[in-house]
Design an enzyme around this catalytic site. Structure first.
Site, short mmCIF file in Angstrom:
data_model
loop_
_atom_site.label_atom_id
_atom_site.label_comp_id
_atom_site.label_asym_id
_atom_site.label_seq_id
_atom_site.Cartn_x
_atom_site.Cartn_y
_atom_site.Cartn_z
N ASP A 55 0.86 -1.17 0.00
CA ASP A 55 0.00 0.00 0.00
C ASP A 55 0.90 1.23 0.00
OD1 ASP A 55 -1.73 2.10 0.50
OD2 ASP A 55 -2.65 1.20 2.27
N VAL A 56 0.93 1.97 -1.11
CA VAL A 56 1.86 3.10 -1.22
C VAL A 56 1.48 4.26 -0.30
CG1 VAL A 56 2.58 2.49 -3.56
CG2 VAL A 56 0.70 4.14 -3.23
N ASN A 82 4.42 3.99 -10.67
CA ASN A 82 3.26 4.01 -11.56
C ASN A 82 1.94 4.05 -10.81
OD1 ASN A 82 1.62 3.24 -14.12
ND2 ASN A 82 1.25 1.53 -12.72
N ARG A 144 -10.76 17.82 -14.59
CA ARG A 144 -9.64 17.04 -14.05
C ARG A 144 -8.76 17.90 -13.11
NH1 ARG A 144 -12.35 13.81 -16.10
NH2 ARG A 144 -11.80 12.03 -17.44
N TYR A 147 -6.90 15.69 -10.31
CA TYR A 147 -5.97 14.74 -10.95
C TYR A 147 -4.82 15.49 -11.61
CZ TYR A 147 -4.31 11.08 -14.09
OH TYR A 147 -3.54 10.17 -14.77
#
Length: 253
Positions: A55-56, A82, A144, A147
């Site tokens: 889990d990053v 990634n 966006r 993001y």
């Protein structure tokens, strides 16, 4: 790139259980690397890839996963950051907790894994980090805001890391994919009122007229991560069909 330039090298790919991450892990393996895929669900890691649950957003989970790689392979030469999640909406639409969550995965995730891997990357004769940003880092895309902000941060982080670590023997670059044919984009299409029309709009948004494939992005990552790109550092490589830089005239009927 030669088919054997990765012989003996060890790579970590975060988000390696699907999409661009899985395509990258597959390509690295085909070129001779030993690869570990970090993912919340590592069951999707390609054949021949060591799937590790990580889990990053959790520093302890990341450090434990890095130690598993060292126990399995004894070294770390390449890191591909990634792992990421998406978000839709204008600056008015996403609540604070969503901003924190997406930043925690997309930006801090790359920070945590890089921080844990750098002591071992410094020992490599061919160390490289490749961060996966987005065309959204450099191009205004409607709906966006959140993001795009995180991916802009990933690109800025890449340049700062490149400056900090190049003289330590660690090259850092990023790729900026356009809209790619990934599970997340497919979920967006499935949720659209008219998925066919939405897919046509996404295809048309990119000058070459189609979505970018995960494999195309993976090949760019593999190039930047490999010894063949030994003089490439602090670079953002667009894999977007010209979306960020080209302004073609509309097609004639």
């Amino acid at each position: 790139m030669s088919a054997s330039e990765y012989d003996g090298l060890v790579a970590i790919v975060t988000g390696g259980g699907s999409g661009i991450g899985a395509a990258t892990a597959r390509e690295l393996t085909a070129r001779g690397a030993r690869v570990a895929a970090f993912d919340l669900d590592p069951a999707g890691a390609p054949e021949g890839v060591l799937g590790i649950r990580a889990d990053v957003t959790d520093d302890e989970s990341v450090r434990t996963a890095v130690q598993q790689v060292l126990e399995a392979f004894g070294r770390i030469d390449v890191l591909v950051n990634n792992a990421g999640i998406g978000a839709q909406g204008t600056v008015e639409d996403n609540p604070d907790d969503q901003w924190h969550k997406v930043f925690d995965v997309n930006v801090m995730g790359a920070v945590r894994v890089s921080r844990a891997a750098l002591p071992y990357l410094r020992k490599s004769p061919a160390a490289a980090i490749v961060n996966v940003a987005s065309v959204a880092a450099t191009t205004g895309i409607p709906q966006r805001a959140l993001y795009s902000t995180t991916k802009g941060a990933v690109q800025s982080l890449t340049m700062a890391m490149a400056a900090d670590h190049l003289r330590e023997g660690v090259r850092v670059n990023c790729v900026n994919p356009g809209t790619a044919a990934t599970p997340w984009v497919q979920r967006l299409l499935d949720a659209a009122p008219d998925p066919v029309a939405e897919r046509a709009a996404l295809d048309a948004r990119q000058p070459h007229g189609r979505l970018v494939s995960a494999e195309e992005v993976a090949l760019a990552i593999v190039y930047l991560a490999g010894p063949s790109s030994g003089s490439t550092a602090g670079t953002a490589l667009a894999v977007d069909g010209g979306m960020a830089s080209l302004r073609l005239r509309p097609k004639e009927d």
